[in-house]
Scaffold this motif. Structure first.
Motif, PDB file in Angstrom:
ATOM      1  N   GLN A  51     -22.896 -22.651   4.640  1.00 22.95           N
ATOM      2  CA  GLN A  51     -22.678 -21.298   5.152  1.00 22.95           C
ATOM      3  C   GLN A  51     -22.815 -21.203   6.674  1.00 22.95           C
ATOM      4  OE1 GLN A  51     -24.397 -18.060   2.982  1.00 22.95           O
ATOM      5  NE2 GLN A  51     -24.599 -19.269   1.131  1.00 22.95           N
ATOM      6  N   VAL A  53     -21.757 -21.071  10.217  1.00 21.57           N
ATOM      7  CA  VAL A  53     -20.486 -20.755  10.888  1.00 21.57           C
ATOM      8  C   VAL A  53     -20.477 -21.319  12.298  1.00 21.57           C
ATOM      9  CG1 VAL A  53     -19.137 -18.835  11.832  1.00 21.57           C
ATOM     10  CG2 VAL A  53     -20.078 -18.673   9.528  1.00 21.57           C
ATOM     11  N   GLN A 232     -19.476 -13.762  -4.668  1.00 22.61           N
ATOM     12  CA  GLN A 232     -19.220 -13.030  -3.430  1.00 22.61           C
ATOM     13  C   GLN A 232     -19.351 -13.939  -2.203  1.00 22.61           C
ATOM     14  OE1 GLN A 232     -18.413  -9.380  -3.249  1.00 22.61           O
ATOM     15  NE2 GLN A 232     -17.754 -10.315  -5.161  1.00 22.61           N
ATOM     16  N   PRO A 234     -20.305 -14.926   1.539  1.00 20.39           N
ATOM     17  CA  PRO A 234     -19.912 -16.276   1.928  1.00 20.39           C
ATOM     18  C   PRO A 234     -20.408 -17.374   0.987  1.00 20.39           C
ATOM     19  CG  PRO A 234     -21.796 -15.570   3.213  1.00 20.39           C
ATOM     20  CD  PRO A 234     -21.448 -14.428   2.327  1.00 20.39           C
ATOM     21  N   LEU A 250      -1.449 -18.996   6.069  1.00 22.84           N
ATOM     22  CA  LEU A 250      -0.571 -18.248   6.986  1.00 22.84           C
ATOM     23  C   LEU A 250      -0.499 -18.907   8.355  1.00 22.84           C
ATOM     24  CD1 LEU A 250      -1.524 -14.524   6.323  1.00 22.84           C
ATOM     25  CD2 LEU A 250       0.610 -15.659   5.744  1.00 22.84           C
ATOM     26  N   GLN A 251      -1.593 -19.567   8.737  1.00 24.36           N
ATOM     27  CA  GLN A 251      -1.627 -20.155  10.078  1.00 24.36           C
ATOM     28  C   GLN A 251      -1.246 -21.625  10.083  1.00 24.36           C
ATOM     29  OE1 GLN A 251      -5.288 -18.848  12.316  1.00 24.36           O
ATOM     30  NE2 GLN A 251      -5.638 -17.703  10.448  1.00 24.36           N
TER      31      GLN A 251
ATOM     32  N   ASP B 255      -1.330  -6.853   0.716  1.00 24.56           N
ATOM     33  CA  ASP B 255      -1.742  -8.246   0.889  1.00 24.56           C
ATOM     34  C   ASP B 255      -1.054  -8.859   2.112  1.00 24.56           C
ATOM     35  OD1 ASP B 255      -2.956 -10.775  -0.150  1.00 24.56           O
ATOM     36  OD2 ASP B 255      -0.841 -11.335  -0.166  1.00 24.56           O
ATOM     37  N   GLY B 256      -1.866  -9.416   2.989  1.00 29.12           N
ATOM     38  CA  GLY B 256      -1.344  -9.965   4.238  1.00 29.12           C
ATOM     39  C   GLY B 256      -0.336 -11.078   4.019  1.00 29.12           C
ATOM     40  N   SER B 257      -0.573 -11.923   3.023  1.00 29.25           N
ATOM     41  CA  SER B 257       0.344 -13.039   2.757  1.00 29.25           C
ATOM     42  C   SER B 257       1.698 -12.521   2.284  1.00 29.25           C
ATOM     43  CB  SER B 257      -0.229 -13.959   1.684  1.00 29.25           C
ATOM     44  OG  SER B 257      -1.543 -14.297   1.978  1.00 29.25           O
ATOM     45  N   THR B 277      -4.070 -12.702  11.355  1.00 35.99           N
ATOM     46  CA  THR B 277      -4.058 -14.135  11.069  1.00 35.99           C
ATOM     47  C   THR B 277      -2.645 -14.661  10.880  1.00 35.99           C
ATOM     48  OG1 THR B 277      -4.523 -13.494   8.798  1.00 35.99           O
ATOM     49  CG2 THR B 277      -6.366 -14.316  10.091  1.00 35.99           C
ATOM     50  N   PRO B 396      -9.376 -10.061   5.189  1.00 37.24           N
ATOM     51  CA  PRO B 396      -9.949 -11.359   5.577  1.00 37.24           C
ATOM     52  C   PRO B 396     -10.542 -11.364   6.988  1.00 37.24           C
ATOM     53  CG  PRO B 396      -7.701 -11.620   4.731  1.00 37.24           C
ATOM     54  CD  PRO B 396      -7.962 -10.159   4.810  1.00 37.24           C
ATOM     55  N   ARG B 399     -13.847  -9.791   6.925  1.00 33.89           N
ATOM     56  CA  ARG B 399     -14.784 -10.635   6.185  1.00 33.89           C
ATOM     57  C   ARG B 399     -15.275 -11.775   7.078  1.00 33.89           C
ATOM     58  NH1 ARG B 399     -11.821 -11.637   1.019  1.00 33.89           N
ATOM     59  NH2 ARG B 399     -11.143 -13.518   2.052  1.00 33.89           N
ATOM     60  N   THR B 400     -14.352 -12.335   7.846  1.00 34.67           N
ATOM     61  CA  THR B 400     -14.737 -13.408   8.769  1.00 34.67           C
ATOM     62  C   THR B 400     -15.794 -12.907   9.737  1.00 34.67           C
ATOM     63  OG1 THR B 400     -12.567 -14.417   8.647  1.00 34.67           O
ATOM     64  CG2 THR B 400     -13.885 -14.997  10.554  1.00 34.67           C
ATOM     65  N   GLU B 403     -19.174 -12.683   7.850  1.00 37.59           N
ATOM     66  CA  GLU B 403     -19.773 -13.978   7.554  1.00 37.59           C
ATOM     67  C   GLU B 403     -20.291 -14.644   8.830  1.00 37.59           C
ATOM     68  OE1 GLU B 403     -16.817 -14.711   3.743  1.00 37.59           O
ATOM     69  OE2 GLU B 403     -16.754 -16.119   5.418  1.00 37.59           O
ATOM     70  N   THR B 404     -19.550 -14.473   9.909  1.00 34.90           N
ATOM     71  CA  THR B 404     -19.982 -15.039  11.190  1.00 34.90           C
ATOM     72  C   THR B 404     -21.256 -14.357  11.666  1.00 34.90           C
ATOM     73  OG1 THR B 404     -17.669 -15.427  11.736  1.00 34.90           O
ATOM     74  CG2 THR B 404     -19.228 -15.527  13.545  1.00 34.90           C
ATOM     75  N   GLN B 406     -23.464 -12.809   9.906  1.00 36.44           N
ATOM     76  CA  GLN B 406     -24.582 -13.178   9.027  1.00 36.44           C
ATOM     77  C   GLN B 406     -25.152 -14.546   9.413  1.00 36.44           C
ATOM     78  OE1 GLN B 406     -23.646 -14.333   4.964  1.00 36.44           O
ATOM     79  NE2 GLN B 406     -25.314 -13.044   4.207  1.00 36.44           N
ATOM     80  N   SER B 407     -24.254 -15.494   9.651  1.00 37.37           N
ATOM     81  CA  SER B 407     -24.685 -16.855   9.993  1.00 37.37           C
ATOM     82  C   SER B 407     -25.394 -16.870  11.353  1.00 37.37           C
ATOM     83  CB  SER B 407     -23.461 -17.777  10.013  1.00 37.37           C
ATOM     84  OG  SER B 407     -23.792 -19.039  10.492  1.00 37.37           O
ATOM     85  N   LEU B 418     -24.999  -9.383   3.335  1.00 39.12           N
ATOM     86  CA  LEU B 418     -23.605  -8.979   3.532  1.00 39.12           C
ATOM     87  C   LEU B 418     -23.078  -8.311   2.271  1.00 39.12           C
ATOM     88  CD1 LEU B 418     -21.321  -9.198   5.604  1.00 39.12           C
ATOM     89  CD2 LEU B 418     -20.685 -11.372   4.566  1.00 39.12           C
ATOM     90  N   LEU B 420     -19.677  -7.041   0.704  1.00 43.64           N
ATOM     91  CA  LEU B 420     -18.222  -6.976   0.827  1.00 43.64           C
ATOM     92  C   LEU B 420     -17.749  -5.908  -0.149  1.00 43.64           C
ATOM     93  CD1 LEU B 420     -17.554 -10.804   0.844  1.00 43.64           C
ATOM     94  CD2 LEU B 420     -17.617  -9.284   2.796  1.00 43.64           C
ATOM     95  N   GLN B 422     -15.447  -2.996  -2.062  1.00 43.85           N
ATOM     96  CA  GLN B 422     -14.083  -2.648  -2.442  1.00 43.85           C
ATOM     97  C   GLN B 422     -13.708  -1.347  -1.730  1.00 43.85           C
ATOM     98  OE1 GLN B 422     -12.200  -4.754  -4.527  1.00 43.85           O
ATOM     99  NE2 GLN B 422     -13.966  -6.060  -4.128  1.00 43.85           N
TER     100      GLN B 422
END
Lengths: 288, 548
Positions: A51, A53, A232, A234, A250-251, B255-257, B277, B396, B399-400, B403-404, B406-407, B418, B420, B422
């Motif tokens: 976890q 980052v 859930q 991370p 996507l990237q 959805d982004g994709s 992204t 996403p 979410r990044t 998570e960043t 939190q870390s 964290l 997440l 709905q």
């Protein structure tokens, strides 16, 4: 008194066992064993904190210390894969264990007592089977709230009818056999006959079906996590990794989704092949 | 049989290994030059359209819940409504407020606005717009029961009355320098009184319809699929701005994709909301172009309530120092954003750059300082500090960030749980105090509605402000903002707001971290779309979209 079992269920020699399993079956068994070991010890042998980052390392490729490279947040992919094996692989075991225990109990009870109880169980199973298991799980999680416990319980409940229907058929055959009548005449309690004599004789079918169900559970639990309803982030998990890796796709950096997806496919495939071989072996034994 | 199995197996193994190895090729380590998203981005705008086009397919990230101007919320809904409904005034793409359905506006004193209606403006059904319709619409918007997102901006309105056949007078209880500009938002949309009343709560829905005066009318709304707009043949402004798009179909691609694929294969012609992204992929497209425009959008953490460990200003400061501003901009926004020092982003400064720029530059640099954060946490005296951060789980990029954060917080000695959430649970945070009580911080993105930060800070920094979620109170800030709001002179108002900004940034009811550029993806056969915020939400942009 010793437990009475069907004579044909146990193959008499190793060669018979091996040929019934085949190469694919043995490979599948090996994969299942390896994945189980990884799931048990993965979080401890992961080379890095799964976890931790480091945005500077976002999507970096593999190097000596990071054999699979990094994900979007700069976390070590191999460590996340190893740590994620626990929920991705052991989660389905819990689901199937629950479904097997509950489904077998209901099935044997229905077969044993018959009449109205059996009719009621059959009716409930028919209704339950008409409802897609994954949809039931999604609805349950939507009400209870996302997370591994809710997803595991929901899928466990969803698989009970599948397990119960198959086990009931086998149990019905078994309950009608002479040895069961003989045990009844001797005055043994019903629960003891069911648990110590009937269940051992239908056990191979239960195990085979459980292995097949494990394949579905692996995919379904990953699907719930992919949808954000199971494990859930991370927290590492293969379904979570497939979802999180989408932005990488996507990237032009699909590694996260690909490696997690490959693990899921291999795990589900191994369970599936193993379950088929077990059931085939069981049917072969019965035919003999 | 077995031989075939083994052969197939080998083939599959080779194929899988090849794919796996190919997929593991990651980004090179030579720094930003390898970043597909590119470097600090220059603003770019599409070329003007030169001819009409039969049909345009435009993507929204979510289906509008309603097209009722009084109840619609969010960029998706407003970007459609901007072409359907109009206000007495427009906010032009350059930020200036000019008359629209009003032919003229006068201010006999600093508490009175007199609007004279433009002659001959018709609703979609051909009926003329009357002063009664205007009075009804504006009173409906400010009625708390309607639930307008903008209702808080009418707290100084004392009356809205018809004072002539084509004249409406709005009286204020106190001078208000931002109210007039706010009329260019859906707050000021003019609806037909009889139609709106007859439809009741169904107004603005797929079945209830919309009755406005805009350049386009809603031709079809298929729930879950699309909204189709067609030109309003009675539009009052069509001589000056011919509606080049003959039909616009808005589709909903959350959805982004999926959205990226639809843009790349030409199923969708354009969107204001491509996934950040996806910028590298979209930049490689030969069929379309990603444009980067000025933006009033900001991304921020919001302190959810006045209790908990974040009641301590040192811990709020620690939160600000934990954020990896540059890393987030580089990864989550693909470098299409600027780290943010103040809540009001540079794109919201309007004409007063000379006042806001130096004040902005004097604020703390948006840089991560984990040692500083650790020190602040120790100084706070809180043992085992822990907080709950809620972020939208379905996005996403967000979410990044979570998570960043939190870390990084863990490295600084702060435990972050964290959540997440709905969509429904996350949206509840903005309207439900009890939902906010369950978290300490939550993520938000927010468009400044007008090019005047007084608007943003008033809503955030005063008692009844619509985005003052934590019940933030600072008497000096309130006084400065009240004074600013009552100051008609733009430069003087900016000076007062800048002082309030300095205090707010010390108190940190919001902890801003990035201002993304306005993104626009447009198929290369098209031109003319506006590419700046908030213009795409409040300015009828669709008439200008056509063939290049």
């Amino acid at each position: 008194m010793t437990a009475m079992v069907l004579p044909g269920v146990r193959p008499t020699h190793k060669a018979g066992r091996a040929s019934a399993f085949g190469l694919a079956g043995r490979l599948s068994a090996a994969v299942v064993i390896i994945f189980t070991v990884v799931a048990l010890i993965g979080p401890w042998v992961a080379p890095h904190d799964p976890q931790a980052v480091d945005l500077k390392a976002s999507f970096w490729g593999p190097d000596a210390g990071h054999l699979l490279g990094y994900d979007a947040a700069g976390r070590d992919l191999l460590s996340r894969l190893l740590a994620g094996a626990r929920t991705s692989f052991l989660g389905p075991l819990v689901i199937v264990g629950f479904a097997t225990l509950l489904g077998s109990s209901i099935a044997v009870a229905a077969a044993w007592y018959g009449r109205w109880l059996d009719s009621a169980v059959v009716a409930v199973l028919d209704v339950a089977l008409a409802f897609p298991g994954l949809l039931l799980a999604v609805l349950t999680v939507a009400i209870v709230g996302p997370g591994l416990p809710a997803a595991t319980l929901a899928l466990g409940v969803a698989y009970v009818p599948h397990m119960a229907r198959l086990v009931r058929s086998a149990a019905l055959r078994e309950v009608g056999r002479d040895y069961v009548d003989a045990l009844r005449v001797q005055g043994l309690p019903a629960v003891r006959i069911a648990v110590r004599h009937v269940l051992p004789n239908i056990w191979p079918i239960v195990i085979g079906q459980a292995a097949l169900t494990l394949a579905w559970a692996t995919v379904d639990l990953a699907a719930l996590s992919y949808l954000g309803l199971g494990v859930q982030p991370p927290q590492p998990d293969w379904g979570v990794m497939v979802a999180a890796g989408q932005s990488g796709v996507l990237q032009g950096y699909p590694a996260e989704s690909v490696v997690a997806g490959v693990c899921l496919v291999v795990a589900a495939g191994a369970f599936n092949l193993l379950g088929q071989r077990l059931l085939r072996r069981c049917e072969g034994a019965r035919a003999r | 049989m077995r031989t075939t199995f083994l052969r197939r197996g080998r083939l599959c193994l080779i194929l899988a290994t090849t794919i796996a190895l190919a997929s593991c090729a990651g980004k090179s380590r030579d720094g930003a030059s390898a970043t597909p998203g590119g470097q600090a981005t220059q603003y770019t705008q599409p070329a003007k359209a030169t001819a009409a086009i039969d049909r345009v397919t435009w993507a929204l990230r979510s289906e509008p819940t309603t097209l009722d101007s009084g109840r619609a919320v969010g960029g998706d809904s407003w970007s459609v409504l901007a072409n359907v409904c109009e206000s007495l005034v427009y906010q032009q793409p350059d930020g200036r407020t000019v008359p629209a359905l009003a032919e003229s506006v006068s201010r006999p004193d600093d508490r009175t606005y007199v609007f004279t209606l433009r002659h001959g403006v018709r609703f979609f059904d051909g009926k003329l717009v009357t002063a009664e319709d205007v009075v009804f619409s504006l009173n409906r918007s400010r009625n708390p029961e309607t639930g307008s997102f903008f209702a808080g901006y009418t707290d100084r309105v004392s009356s809205i009355e018809k004072t002539g056949a084509d004249q409406i007078t709005i009286k204020l209880s106190k001078p208000d320098a931002i109210f007039y500009q706010m009329l260019s938002t859906p707050l000021g949309h003019i609806l037909q009184k009889s139609y709106t009343q007859s439809r009741g709560t169904a107004y603005g829905t797929a079945t209830g319809g919309v009755m406005c005066t805009g350049a386009y009318r809603v031709e079809d709304w298929r729930k879950g699929d699309s909204i189709t707009l067609e030109p309003n043949p009675d539009w009052w402004n069509r001589a000056n701005r011919p509606q080049l798009t003959q039909q616009a179909k808005f589709v909903f691609l959350s959805d982004g994709s999926t959205l990226t694929s639809a843009l790349l294969n030409g199923d969708v012609d354009g969107t204001f909301f491509p996934a950040a992204t996806a910028i590298p992929r979209l930049k490689q497209s030969t069929d379309g172009t990603v444009y980067f425009g000025p933006s009033s959008l900001l991304h921020s953490l919001v302190v959810a309530h006045s209790g908990g460990i974040l009641a301590d200003p040192k811990l709020r400061q620690a939160v600000a120092e934990i954020i990896d501003y540059k890393g987030i901009v580089r990864t989550a926004f693909q470098s299409a954003a600027e780290p943010l020092r103040a809540i009001a982003p540079p794109g919201s400064w309007g004409t007063q750059q000379a006042v806001y720029r130096p004040a902005y530059d004097a604020l703390r640099q948006p840089e991560q300082d984990l040692d500083g954060a650790r020190r602040l946490i120790l100084e706070s005296g809180v043992t085992n500090p822990a907080l709950t951060l809620a972020v939208p789980g379905w996005l996403p990029e967000y979410r990044t960030f979570g998570e960043t954060f939190q870390s990084d917080a863990r490295k600084a000695g702060l435990t972050v749980k964290l959540q997440l959430l709905q969509k429904a649970d996350f949206l509840a945070l903005f309207g439900d105090k009890s939902a906010r009580a369950k978290v300490d911080l939550f993520y938000t993105d927010y468009f400044a509605s007008i090019p005047d930060p007084t608007e943003l800070y008033t809503q955030l920094g005063t008692g009844g402000g619509s985005i003052n979620y934590s019940g933030y109170r600072n008497a000096e800030v309130t006084q400065l903002l009240e004074q600013a709001r009552a100051t008609a002179d733009d430069a003087q108002r900016a000076e007062l707001t800048v002082k309030a900004q300095g205090l707010i940034m010390k108190d940190r009811p919001w902890i801003p971290f990035a201002s993304p550029y306005q993104l626009l993806y447009l198929n290369k056969r098209l031109g003319g779309a506006v590419n700046r915020s908030p213009a795409f939400m409040y300015w009828p942009w669709l008439p200008d979209v056509g063939k290049r």
